[in-house]
Write an enzyme that holds these catalytic residues in place. Structure first.
Site, PDB file in Angstrom:
ATOM      1  N   GLY B  14     -36.026 -25.356  46.728  1.00  0.00           N
ATOM      2  CA  GLY B  14     -35.495 -24.192  47.424  1.00  0.00           C
ATOM      3  C   GLY B  14     -34.954 -24.582  48.787  1.00  0.00           C
ATOM      4  O   GLY B  14     -35.597 -25.323  49.528  1.00  0.00           O
ATOM      5  N   GLY B  16     -33.589 -22.256  51.155  1.00  0.00           N
ATOM      6  CA  GLY B  16     -33.430 -21.143  52.091  1.00  0.00           C
ATOM      7  C   GLY B  16     -34.082 -21.527  53.413  1.00  0.00           C
ATOM      8  O   GLY B  16     -34.350 -22.712  53.671  1.00  0.00           O
ATOM      9  N   ALA B  18     -37.140 -21.291  54.681  1.00  0.00           N
ATOM     10  CA  ALA B  18     -38.429 -21.997  54.666  1.00  0.00           C
ATOM     11  C   ALA B  18     -38.256 -23.438  54.193  1.00  0.00           C
ATOM     12  O   ALA B  18     -38.794 -24.372  54.800  1.00  0.00           O
ATOM     13  CB  ALA B  18     -39.423 -21.257  53.766  1.00  0.00           C
ATOM     14  N   GLY B  19     -37.500 -23.625  53.112  1.00  0.00           N
ATOM     15  CA  GLY B  19     -37.298 -24.973  52.569  1.00  0.00           C
ATOM     16  C   GLY B  19     -36.579 -25.868  53.560  1.00  0.00           C
ATOM     17  O   GLY B  19     -36.947 -27.034  53.761  1.00  0.00           O
ATOM     18  N   PHE B 119     -37.312  -2.780  67.145  1.00  0.00           N
ATOM     19  CA  PHE B 119     -37.461  -2.697  65.693  1.00  0.00           C
ATOM     20  C   PHE B 119     -38.737  -1.920  65.394  1.00  0.00           C
ATOM     21  O   PHE B 119     -39.739  -2.084  66.086  1.00  0.00           O
ATOM     22  CB  PHE B 119     -37.551  -4.105  65.095  1.00  0.00           C
ATOM     23  CG  PHE B 119     -36.932  -4.201  63.733  1.00  0.00           C
ATOM     24  CD1 PHE B 119     -35.615  -4.603  63.576  1.00  0.00           C
ATOM     25  CD2 PHE B 119     -37.673  -3.871  62.607  1.00  0.00           C
ATOM     26  CE1 PHE B 119     -35.037  -4.676  62.321  1.00  0.00           C
ATOM     27  CE2 PHE B 119     -37.090  -3.940  61.339  1.00  0.00           C
ATOM     28  CZ  PHE B 119     -35.781  -4.344  61.199  1.00  0.00           C
ATOM     29  N   ASP B 221     -38.550 -18.466  40.576  1.00  0.00           N
ATOM     30  CA  ASP B 221     -38.736 -19.719  39.827  1.00  0.00           C
ATOM     31  C   ASP B 221     -40.028 -20.430  40.223  1.00  0.00           C
ATOM     32  O   ASP B 221     -40.733 -20.961  39.370  1.00  0.00           O
ATOM     33  CB  ASP B 221     -37.534 -20.640  40.027  1.00  0.00           C
ATOM     34  CG  ASP B 221     -36.233 -19.990  39.547  1.00  0.00           C
ATOM     35  OD1 ASP B 221     -36.300 -19.179  38.604  1.00  0.00           O
ATOM     36  OD2 ASP B 221     -35.159 -20.283  40.116  1.00  0.00           O
ATOM     37  N   GLN B 240     -42.238  -4.337  48.755  1.00  0.00           N
ATOM     38  CA  GLN B 240     -41.661  -3.366  49.679  1.00  0.00           C
ATOM     39  C   GLN B 240     -40.430  -2.728  49.028  1.00  0.00           C
ATOM     40  O   GLN B 240     -39.592  -3.438  48.475  1.00  0.00           O
ATOM     41  CB  GLN B 240     -41.251  -4.107  50.941  1.00  0.00           C
ATOM     42  CG  GLN B 240     -41.147  -3.252  52.165  1.00  0.00           C
ATOM     43  CD  GLN B 240     -41.159  -4.116  53.414  1.00  0.00           C
ATOM     44  OE1 GLN B 240     -40.381  -5.061  53.530  1.00  0.00           O
ATOM     45  NE2 GLN B 240     -42.042  -3.814  54.339  1.00  0.00           N
ATOM     46  N   LEU B 252     -28.097  -1.065  49.434  1.00  0.00           N
ATOM     47  CA  LEU B 252     -28.779  -0.046  50.220  1.00  0.00           C
ATOM     48  C   LEU B 252     -27.835   0.977  50.823  1.00  0.00           C
ATOM     49  O   LEU B 252     -26.748   0.649  51.284  1.00  0.00           O
ATOM     50  CB  LEU B 252     -29.559  -0.693  51.367  1.00  0.00           C
ATOM     51  CG  LEU B 252     -30.835  -1.436  51.008  1.00  0.00           C
ATOM     52  CD1 LEU B 252     -31.565  -1.827  52.283  1.00  0.00           C
ATOM     53  CD2 LEU B 252     -31.742  -0.603  50.116  1.00  0.00           C
ATOM     54  N   ARG B 286     -40.232   7.486  55.182  1.00  0.00           N
ATOM     55  CA  ARG B 286     -39.813   6.691  54.042  1.00  0.00           C
ATOM     56  C   ARG B 286     -40.778   6.824  52.849  1.00  0.00           C
ATOM     57  O   ARG B 286     -40.353   7.031  51.718  1.00  0.00           O
ATOM     58  CB  ARG B 286     -39.764   5.232  54.514  1.00  0.00           C
ATOM     59  CG  ARG B 286     -39.037   4.305  53.624  1.00  0.00           C
ATOM     60  CD  ARG B 286     -39.119   2.904  54.197  1.00  0.00           C
ATOM     61  NE  ARG B 286     -37.948   2.592  54.990  1.00  0.00           N
ATOM     62  CZ  ARG B 286     -37.538   1.336  55.213  1.00  0.00           C
ATOM     63  NH1 ARG B 286     -38.213   0.318  54.749  1.00  0.00           N
ATOM     64  NH2 ARG B 286     -36.451   1.114  55.911  1.00  0.00           N
TER      65      ARG B 286
END
Lengths: 80, 594
Positions: B14, B16, B18-19, B119, B221, B240, B252, B286
């Site tokens: 992976g 992304g 983190a990888g 946020f 995976d 979530q 969305l 929500r």
């Protein structure tokens, strides 16, 4: 361009953004089989564009200054 | 036939956030690192993260990692492990500053410090008042992060294997992890990646649901590989959801639409929110809106041919308001729902967004499983980070902006743990003789299957079952029926058949292999959800709600524990939540009120 080019392009239409996945898949499901080599080369070039820039192009928020790409983008945008 | 072998110090599956963060740590330590990715690294799903990275830099007002920690624990509905949460919140400023030094183009204040955005859920002084804690690069934070980390990895000589799909984890007789098998798409050949340490950074599996914001590549995976190798999956009932995604697409529709006067209707044209929240109506929170939508659909008042979505009506606002205040929404509705909201309502449905559970790890990124009475026994050589890992930082629900914080902190922490482990291993442990045979047999079975099941049909059945039976709001009868149904779908997934048997760039084979991973996640989710008899965080059960004596349906006496699902026999086990932080006092569970 070898016969597997269509499969390769189909895979490279797998993107980091869902919106691009949806727009590209919808277009390719309809048109990939009948694209000629020149069109596939253009598609290959389009798929090199990063996801956010690509989404802006596909949603019509920005316009490509490459006439070849602009034509392809217009086709993707009108494909439903 | 034995597979070719490639040897590395570390293999990272992976590419992304983190990888890439982990790989950078490893490569800069001078180790030989292979990073496998199904797609080009900068096309990973991290690119979709817009909200920013939460870190208590305090650039906009006083802030502290302890306050960030409190917000994260409260957000997790007290299911998060407080050691891991303290670790992440303390490390967050450091990893953000590091990223800044790598060249990440953060938005800035006039004095040159990183600008921080407000946020939801982030507070000063333990919930006293809001604080601006989110560091962003315009609305392209994930994009900028991927590009920054990728370039840095190229400089550090990380070796990328792009358009490779990992197939299975390789474990020896002791259970130690020695690498993975992987398929090169271009040639269709499988190879063994033999490594001293293996990291899974494969992201989430939101594609188990019919409505998901996740990109198509998010097929879990790493979760599938771990489950097949006997590793349990933790807290998979917690996902979530966002109340309004375009039905059938998942894109969305911002909640601002209801703020501007958009209303939700059932198939009878009834504005049903008046019944569920007489005062706030469509502007209720929500959770309340999601619950009401799911209830309408469950009770047969959903719209559409399958009565499975809700209508979001905007036309009464008039073209001027829509064009002026909601132009992006009109465009999304036309493109993805095929309706013009000036004339027609938008079909919407609660939509899956993020996976809180995953492969169980500690805050060092080391994978941990119950063994010999120890619920957190380390699996030597195996690591997980990012959305696929469960440290558990997010517990039952994730605080906004913590996904990027998690992947930076846990990516780096995993990298550091791997370096330490690799330096202690003088040579590669020998591969078992049959390493690779399991993967070869799986591929052969796909090729040889006759009279089998169509990949798209089984995938649809899985996604519809998960959406209807295990969505944002869960009903006991639906969960019980869902367990049977998903087991039936899983049986069908055992007999997948593909028409194209060619080797080179066979996308049909890849999609079949992806579905085999997704189905493990679907089973884990449904079975864990049916078993958890309470409402906590994102696991919202209709039969455990607003009961006297319980905080919003939460049952700390019986359910303040992590679920562990094993593929073998669909067995469930549980382990305690770590309520003890590293250096500070424990945050005791209390009612979660915002």
């Amino acid at each position: 361009m070898d016969t597997k080019q269509r499969d390769r392009l189909k895979w490279r239409a797998r993107r980091g953004l869902l919106e691009n996945d949806l727009l590209l898949t919808r277009f390719l499901d309809k048109h990939l089989e009948t694209m000629d080599e020149e069109e596939m080369e253009r598609l290959d070039k389009l798929l090199l564009i990063d996801d956010n820039t690509l989404l802006d192009l596909l949603m019509g928020r920005t316009v490509s200054d490459d006439p070849g790409l602009a034509g392809l983008i217009a086709n993707i945008r009108t494909s439903t | 036939m034995s597979l070719p072998i490639r040897k590395f110090d570390a293999v990272v599956v992976g590419a992304g956030g983190a990888g890439l963060r982990a790989a950078l740590q490893l490569s800069e330590a001078g180790l030989r690192v292979a990073v496998l990715s199904k797609v080009f690294p900068t096309r990973s799903h991290t690119v979709a993260a817009q909200g920013g990275v939460g870190a208590s830099l305090g650039n906009m007002g006083e802030d502290s990692w302890l306050w960030h920690m409190y917000d994260t624990i409260k957000g997790s509905d007290y299911l998060g492990d407080q050691d891991a949460i303290e670790f992440m919140c303390r490390m967050a400023p450091e990893v953000v500053i590091e990223l800044e030094h790598f060249g990440m183009p953060f938005d800035r204040n006039d004095d040159g410090t990183i600008y921080q955005r407000p946020f939801g859920g982030h507070s000063q002084n333990f919930g006293e008042k809001p604080v601006q804690r989110s560091c962003c690069a315009a609305d392209r934070t994930g994009h900028a992060m991927l590009h920054t980390l990728y370039q840095r990895n190229v400089r550090a000589n990380t070796q990328f294997f792009v358009e490779w799909m990992a197939l299975d984890l390789i474990r020896d007789a002791n259970g130690d992890v020695l690498g993975v098998t992987a398929l090169e798409m271009e040639t269709g050949e499988a190879v063994i990646f033999h490594a001293k340490a293996t990291l899974f950074a494969t992201g989430g599996a939101g594609r188990i649901f019919a409505s998901s914001t996740n990109a198509f590549i998010n097929t879990g995976d790493g979760l599938g590989m771990a489950a097949r190798a006997g590793i349990p999956l933790e807290d998979m009932e917690f996902w979530q959801f966002h109340p309004t995604g375009v039905a059938g697409a998942g894109v969305l529709i911002t909640e601002g639409v209801r703020g501007e006067g958009g209303i939700l209707l059932n198939k009878n044209g009834e504005r049903f929110m008046e019944r569920y929240a007489p005062t706030m109506k469509d502007l209720a929170s929500r959770d309340v809106v999601s619950r009401a939508m799911a209830t309408e659909i469950k009770e047969g008042r959903g719209a559409g041919p399958n009565e499975d979505y809700i209508l979001l009506k905007l036309d009464h606002l008039g073209p001027e308001v829509i064009n002026k205040r909601l132009p992006g929404i009109r465009e999304i509705a036309i493109k993805f729902a095929n309706v013009d909201p000036i004339k027609q309502p938008i079909p919407v449905v609660p939509t899956c967004h993020y996976q809180m559970g995953g492969i169980p790890t500690n805050y060092h990124g080391e994978v941990v499983v119950p063994k010999g009475g120890n619920p957190n026994s380390i699996v030597p050589g195996f690591y997980a980070a990012g959305e696929v890992g469960c440290a558990s930082i997010h517990g039952a629900n994730r605080l906004g902006t913590n996904s990027l914080t998690d992947l930076l902190v846990m990516g780096k922490s995993s990298g550091d743990s791997m370096i330490k482990f690799i330096k202690g291993e003088s040579s590669h442990k020998p591969l078992p003789k049959d390493a690779g045979e399991y993967s070869q047999a799986r591929i052969a079975k796909l090729d040889e299957q006759t009279g089998g099941e169509n990949v798209a049909d089984v995938g649809d059945a899985m996604r519809r079952t998960m959406q209807a039976h295990c969505g944002v709001f869960r009903f006991p009868d639906m969960l019980i029926a869902g367990v049977d149904k998903i087991k039936q779908v899983a049986e069908r997934a055992e007999r997948l058949q593909i028409a194209d048997k060619s080797k080179v760039f066979n996308t049909a084979r890849i999609e079949a292999l992806e579905l085999q991973n997704l189905i493990e996640v679907a089973k884990a989710t449904m079975i864990s959800a049916e078993a958890r008899k309470e409402t906590r965080g994102a696991h919202d059960r209709a039969d455990f709600h607003d009961r006297p004596g319980f905080v919003a349906g939460r049952d700390d006496q019986n359910w303040l524990k992590h679920t562990l699902w094993y593929r073998e026999g669909n067995k469930l086990d549980y382990k305690p939540v770590n309520l003890k932080p590293l250096t500070v006092e424990s945050f005791e569970p209390k009612a979660r009120v915002y």
